[in-house]
Every structure is written in structure tokens, then in C-alpha cells.
Design an enzyme around this catalytic site. Structure first.
Site, PDB file in Angstrom:
ATOM      1  CD  GLU A   1       7.358  33.946 -12.827  1.00 48.15           C
ATOM      2  OE1 GLU A   1       7.318  33.862 -14.045  1.00 48.15           O
ATOM      3  OE2 GLU A   1       8.240  34.545 -12.207  1.00 48.15           O
ATOM      4  N   GLY A   2       1.550  34.455 -12.430  1.00 48.75           N
ATOM      5  CA  GLY A   2       0.211  34.211 -12.969  1.00 48.75           C
ATOM      6  C   GLY A   2      -0.380  33.003 -12.254  1.00 48.75           C
TER       7      GLY A   2
ATOM      8  CG  HIS B   1      -1.717   1.242   1.403  1.00 50.65           C
ATOM      9  ND1 HIS B   1      -1.699   1.969   2.573  1.00 50.65           N
ATOM     10  CD2 HIS B   1      -2.520   1.917   0.554  1.00 50.65           C
ATOM     11  CE1 HIS B   1      -2.462   3.030   2.423  1.00 50.65           C
ATOM     12  NE2 HIS B   1      -2.982   3.018   1.222  1.00 50.65           N
TER      13      HIS B   1
END
Lengths: 422, 316
Positions: free
Chosen positions: A395-396, A315
Site C-alpha cells: 500500500e505504498g 526490567h
């Protein structure tokens, strides 16, 4: 054993190592190793302190050392005293520099951003191909780095009322801009303010974008270099950030700053074009900043799993495989975007957006996996979680990246280009 | 008006009147701000809320406690979790038939987290480990254990107990009792997460109604509407799950906790994203909401492990 059997065995044993498309030239690999070693030896021990005392002290010693190994000047062409070859830009884009940033980010994204924001500040000057500005400012940066008193650069577009607007083509036309430059005889008078500017409080050279005509707004945007010490220029509040605290983000105030015409980068009104070119070039490396932090978080998670004897659990292996697959996939697209020159908007947006989303998801999952240990301050994983969030914003924002993508992707934009066929 | 309505009214008014303002100071560990909360708990007797009436408490049921912690979680997740840690201690003491001192503030370890998470005014900690219950005094903890800070829930005192700490053995909980209390506490923790996320959503909505981009307030942008819609749906789903699980069994509670923690973290991530650069700065509360949400989601063994645990235990 027949030749075929031998060949099959060879392919089976050496799969993946015969041809690696991501193999780097020897000098780049050497530089990468050098930076990795330096970051682990000298930055890692002080990372916690940098995070805690961010607003009190700027890590100039790290910047000085970084300058010695060329981190401030490698992007600058040799004509101006830097270590970069002009052809490198055409052949490899920003890849080599971005990989160095990734190495730093594995140790501290905040420190990576100090150097990243410096390069971002240089980019408009480089991309403008304005030889005069280059000779004046790029040479100054290289001279300062060589003299042992390095000077940093910064890039200033964001304004209090125009964050995303300064990065989105449609929004920009209606942006509420506050920074204006009025032309006088031989100089411009700059008024206004910028906010959240990385390196803003410590940079000596700041590329500032301002409108020269209130009516035309963003169409008259022009790039100027504002130098530290200019009369009327001051640093306002320094932000108290959630993460990436080693790199200061500051408010910059311009009150009747006299900027000589010689400090204009490119022509008047070229600002928007330069801004978009700069952002398209600088966005993919942000992907590397995000992925560097995510890789570090995974490494820490693995160390924890090993210590707790969990690594053989299928898992747990599944959880880590899932995270690493995402990192590998994101790294491929960031690699491609960084290697592309001139930059392609939709590809740059994809790299920045996808990689930062992946990194956020990965860091969150590592914290979750480590449970109580994951949220303990000082374990580097909780710091990675805080640091990475910013890569989805600067940066946007990633919403703006999607708009940039839609604007530029063939077949999705308004230019009636046919839909891109793979 | 019944007792719960009175309590709910008192909590709501305290949250609006004082706690929202105090929360920033509490995060910085301001003793006076925490002391004000302690006094308020005494005044309202809310510190005895889960204690049965026959033992001198208020005897609030789980759903009602969820309501209280959810409301407090809106203003200060740190305070709500510290109070929950105290409630967890009371649950254990009640289960062992140990008298609860009405003037004491407890904390717990082993139910909410492996660490002792407490209000700075903690007196005693109830430590549960493999069913064995021990009582450690607050002074012992302060002097002999390691104190750590967490990503979120700042202002709370977090201790990692060491073997140096002298503990008084109180007895043993059987596996069933321990699981039952653990599930109750975890579900109440999810209620705090929901409250925290509700407030993040409120702030994000407010910002979206005021912030202009692209020539209009951003709430008019389709993408922002979708994000806010998703956030609302997640909060609604989490709240419903937590309240329903409060009346359900152990399995329901653990699943509700795991899902609510994940969804509420996503809501806070989106809230920071909507506020952009402002959301990332410490002056804006959503940054704290995100850190608190992540901390709540990861407490104890984290949500991923909880999902697995629910099914794993069913197979045993």
C-alpha cells in the site's frame, strides 16, 4: 464519609471506565467478539499449515466461513445486497471493518489480508459512485457470498517497473507504465502486466488500473474490472513470500484482453483520483493489520515471561510497558484515521506508517526478549516478525507514506496553506 | 605472504567462487552443498583454525577468526554459524585439555545458543550447562532429541537436547573460563552478523543504482542516500567494534556482540525496505539476510538481555 470523599473514591476506583472514547456500538462489539471467537477456534489451529503450504493450497474453507459471517459483504451497501449502511461510511469511515481485520490479524495477518485485499478491490467501485458498476459487480459479490460459493476481489496497480511510482503523486507523472487499454468500439483492449497482487491468483473480480493514452500516462489512468476467465487474462508467477503467506501475491498478465466498456469503473481518466482515494481509505486499516500482529506477539511474549517467572522483574515490566505504550499510541492514530471520512491523506499515511513501524519494532523486540525460543519456527512470534515486515512495504512503502504526508500536510505542501495549528 | 593472508585469500575465493552459489541450496538443507563445504574445510584445514599449532591446528587469533567468519557470513550465515558452533566446541575441549579429533566436526550448546546448532555433517556436540561439559554424539542427537527449525540460519541442524540423550561427561569449566569462552564465541557470532549485513548493504546499493522510480535511479533520491549512508555507518561501526573487541576483554566482546547484532539487524531491515516488494520475496537474497540477522540477534538470550548482563555482572 462526605459526598466529596465518596466521589473522590469513586473516581479513583473507576478511573478510565467512566467515559471511554473508543467504546463501540453494541452490534460492532458483538461482531468483533464473534470474529475473535471464530478466528481463535477455527483459524488458529491451521495457521502453521497455512504458513507452510501457502503456495500449494488456498484456504477457501476459511473464505467460505468468513463469507457466512459477512466478512466479504459488510462493506457493500444494502442497495447491492450487502450488510453495510451507507451512512456508516460517513459516520465511522472504515473503522468497523478495520477492527474486524485487526481481530483476524491477531491470529493470522495472512488471512486478514485475504479479506483486506478483497475489500481493497471493492473500494474503487464503491468510491467511484458508479451505480452501474456497483449493481453489476457488488451485487455479484453479495450473491456469490450468499450462495456459499464466494467470489473474491483484488486491486491491481503495481507494475514491475512502477511500484512506488503508482502510489506517489510526483513519481507517477514519470512512471514507466506497462499496462495500457486501447479503446475500440464498445470495448477496450488491455495489454500489460501487474505484479505482487494480493488475491490476484484467486480473485474473480479484479479492479485494474491502466493508461488509455500512452502520451498522457498516469493522467489517462482508468479503472477497469477484469473478470476471471476473460480471454487473454492469465495468472503468472505466484510469489514465494517471507510472510503473510496465507494470502497469495501473484503476477497478472493481460494479453489483448477484451474488456467491455461496461466494465469501466467511473469515467475515463479518473483512475489516478480513484487510486489515491482508494489508497487513502485503505491505508489506515493496514495499521490495524500491523498492530493486530504486534499485539499477538506481545501476548506470546507475556506468556513466555510468565512461564519463566520473569513478569515481576521491573526490567521486564519496563520492556513490555514500552512496547504496549507504543501500540496504544499507534492504535489511537489508526483509530482516528479509520474514523475519518472522507479520508485525509496525511492522516492515513501517518496511521499506516507509524503503526507498521511500531509493529515491526515491537515484534523484533519480542523475538529478542524470548531469545532462542523467539526464533523457533512454530512459536507464532517469529511468524509475526515475518508477517509484520510486509506492512511497511505494501500500500505504498513507508517512504512513500512520508512523501504523501509531506504532499498533503497543511503548511508543508506547495498549496501555500498555513501551517497546521493544533 | 603470511599464513593468515593465505587463509583470507582462500576464504575470499571460496566465497566468490562457490559459497554464494551454494548458499541457497544449503538453506534448503541440500546435503551435497553442505558436503562440498565440509570438503573445502578439510582441504584448507580451516576446521582446525582456532586449535593451537602445538595441538595440530592452525592457531588463528580471534581477530583473524573474526575476519574469516565475517567473510563467510557474507555468503552464508548458516554455514558461518555452523562453523562457529564447531569452533566453540573446540574452545571448550582445548580448555579441558581433551584431545580434539582432527577429522571430527563438533557443535556446541550453551555458548552460542541453548540449542545445538550444527552443520548437517556434525559428529559430536559439546554441551555446556552450568559449567558442566558433556559430549553427545551426533547419532544420539538425531535419534533422541527434538529437531527444530529456526526463523533464519536454515539448513543448519538445530537440536533441543532431551533427558533421553546419553551424554559422556568430560569435566567442568570454572566460571571464569566459561565466561571467557562464551564472550569469544559471542563476538565471533557478531562477526557473522557483520558479514551478513555487509552483503545486504551491497545488494541494496546495487538495487538502488538500477531501480528507476520518479524518473531517476533511486540512489539519486535524498531519502535513499540517507538510508544507505546510515546502513554503511552501522556496518562500519559494527565491524570496528567487533574487531576491536576481539583483542579486548569479556565485557568488550559482549557489548560489541549486542550492539553489532542490533545494528546489523537494522541494516537488513533497511535493505529489505529499499528493495520494496522484491526484497520481501524469497527469490531475492535480502529476505534471507533479514531472517538470519534477526536469528543471530536473538540467539541465546538476545541483545536486550546481553546489554543488561554486562552491567549486572560487573556489580556482582
Amino acid at each position: 464519609m462526605s459526598l466529596r470523599d465518596k466521589l473522590l473514591n469513586f473516581l479513583y476506583t473507576h478511573r478510565g471506565f467512566i467515559k471511554d472514547p473508543c467504546r463501540l456500538p453494541r452490534h460492532v462489539e458483538k461482531k468483533r467478539q464473534e470474529v475473535r471467537h471464530w478466528a481463535e477456534e477455527e483459524i488458529l489451529p491451521v495457521v502453521e499449515e497455512l504458513d507452510r503450504r501457502a503456495k500449494e493450497e488456498f484456504p477457501w474453507e476459511i473464505v467460505r466461513k468468513g463469507a457466512e459471517i459477512g466478512l466479504l459483504t459488510d462493506l457493500i451497501p444494502r442497495t447491492f445486497g450487502g450488510g453495510g449502511r451507507l451512512l456508516d461510511f460517513f459516520r465511522h469511515g472504515t473503522l468497523h471493518g478495520a477492527l474486524i481485520i485487526e481481530e483476524l490479524s491477531k491470529v493470522c495477518p495472512g488471512v486478514a489480508v485475504i479479506f483486506g485485499a478483497h475489500m481493497l478491490g471493492l473500494l474503487p467501485i464503491l468510491l467511484s459512485m458508479d451505480f452501474k458498476a456497483g449493481r453489476r459487480f457488488l451485487s455479484r459479490v453479495t450473491d456469490a457470498a450468499r450462495s456459499g460459493k464466494p467470489e473474491l476481489c483484488a486491486f491491481a496497480i503495481t507494475e514491475p517497473a512502477a511500484g512506488s511510482d503508482a502510489e506517489d503523486t510526483h513519481g507517477a507523472r514519470r512512471a514507466k507504465l506497462l499496462t495500457y487499454a486501447k479503446k475500440k468500439d464498445g470495448y477496450y483492449v488491455l495489454n500489460g502486466r501487474k505484479c505482487f497482487i494480493s488475491n490476484g491468483s484467486v480473485a474473480s473480480i479484479i479492479t485494474v488500473f491502466a493508461a488509455t493514452d500512452k502520451e498522457k500516462g498516469i493522467d489517462s489512468w482508468t479503472c477497469f474490472v477484469v473478470e476471471r476467465g476473460m480471454k487473454g487474462f492469465s495468472v503468472g508467477r505466484i510469489e514465494d513470500k517471507m510472510g503473510q503467506r496465507a494470502s497469495p501475491a501473484a503476477e497478472l498478465i493481460f494479453e489483448d484482453v477484451k474488456v467491455p466498456s461496461a466494465n469501466r469503473v467511473g469515467r475515463e481518466g479518473e483512475g489516478w483520483k480513484l487510486n489515491l482515494l482508494t489508497l487513502d481509505t485503505s491505508r489506515p486499516p493496514v495499521g490495524f493489520i500491523a498492530l493486530g500482529a504486534a499485539q499477538h506477539a506481545v501476548r506470546k511474549g507475556l506468556e513466555y515471561a510468565e512461564k519463566e517467572g520473569l513478569l515481576r522483574d521491573r526490567h521486564v515490566q519496563h520492556i513490555f510497558a514500552d512496547m504496549l505504550m507504543k501500540i496504544e499510541a499507534a492504535r489511537t492514530v489508526v483509530w482516528r484515521a479509520c474514523s475519518t471520512f472522507p479520508p485525509v491523506s496525511w492522516l492515513s499515511a501517518t496511521a499506516k506508517c507509524f503503526a507498521s513501524d511500531v509493529a515491526m519494532d515491537v515484534c523484533s523486540r519480542v523475538v529478542d526478549f524470548m531469545g532462542d525460543e523467539g526464533v523457533k519456527v512454530g512459536n507464532e512470534v517469529e511468524k509475526a516478525f515475518r508477517d509484520v515486515k510486509l506492512t511497511q512495504i505494501y500500500e505504498g512503502t513507508n517512504q512513500i507514506q512520508r512523501l504523501s504526508f509531506a504532499e498533503d500536510y497543511p503548511g508543508l505542501n506547495r498549496k501555500n496553506k498555513p501551517f497546521r495549528v493544533f | 605472504m603470511n599464513l593468515y593472508q593465505q587463509i583470507a585469500g582462500a576464504v575470499e575465493s571460496f566465497v566468490k567462487r562457490e559459497l554464494t552459489e551454494l548458499s541457497a541450496d544449503m538453506e534448503k538443507g541440500d546435503v551435497d552443498a553442505w558436503e562440498r563445504c565440509r570438503k573445502w574445510l578439510h582441504e584448507t584445514v580451516l576446521h582446525l583454525a582456532p586449535l593451537s599449532e602445538e595441538h595440530g591446528g592452525v592457531g588463528l587469533g580471534e581477530q583473524e577468526l573474526c575476519g574469516v567468519l565475517l567473510e563467510l557470513g557474507k555468503a552464508s550465515a548458516s554455514f558461518a554459524v555452523a562453523l562457529l558452533s564447531h569452533y566453540a566446541g573446540i574452545y571448550v575441549l582445548q580448555s579441558l585439555n581433551v584431545t580434539v579429533d582432527r577429522n571430527m566436526f563438533y557443535a556446541s550448546a550453551g555458548l552460542l545458543s541453548h540449542h545445538v546448532i550444527a552443520a548437517p555433517f556434525i559428529h559430536n556436540a559439546v554441551v555446556v550447562e552450568a559449567g558442566r561439559v558433556e559430549l553427545v554424539t551426533g547419532d544420539q542427537l538425531r535419534e533422541r532429541s527434538n529437531q527444530v527449525a529456526l526463523l533464519g540460519l536454515q539448513g543448519c541442524s538445530v537440536f533441543v537436547t532431551t533427558s533421553d540423550v546419553h551424554a559422556k561427561e568430560l569435566g567442568e569449566l570454572n566460571l571464569h573460563e566459561q565466561k571467557h569462552i562464551y564472550a569469544r564465541v559471542q563476538n565471533l557470532l557478531a562477526a557473522v552478523a557483520v558479514g551478513n549485513a555487509m552483503d545486504a548493504l551491497r545488494i541494496a546499493e546495487g538495487y538502488a543504482n538500477e531501480r528507476y522510480q520518479g524518473g531517476d535511479v533511486i540512489i539519486r533520491h535524498g531519502i535513499v542516500q540517507e538510508i544507505l549512508g546510515r546502513m554503511k555507518a552501522k556496518v562500519l561501526l559494527s565491524e570496528a567494534g567487533v574487531l576491536k573487541a576481539a583483542a579486548g576483554g569479556t565485557e568488550d566482546k559482549l557489548m560489541a556482540r549486542a550492539l553489532a547484532a542490533v545494528l546489523c539487524e537494522e541494516v537488513c531491515v533497511d535493505a529489505v525496505q529499499l528493495l520494496g516488494g522484491y526484497g520481501y520475496m524469497k527469490d531475492y537474497v535480502v529476505e534471507r539476510k533479514l531472517r538470519d540477522a534477526k536469528t543471530i540477534a536473538a540467539l541465546d538470550r538476545g541483545s536486550t538481555a546481553l546489554f543488561k548482563q554486562v552491567i549486572e555482572e560487573k556489580l556482582l
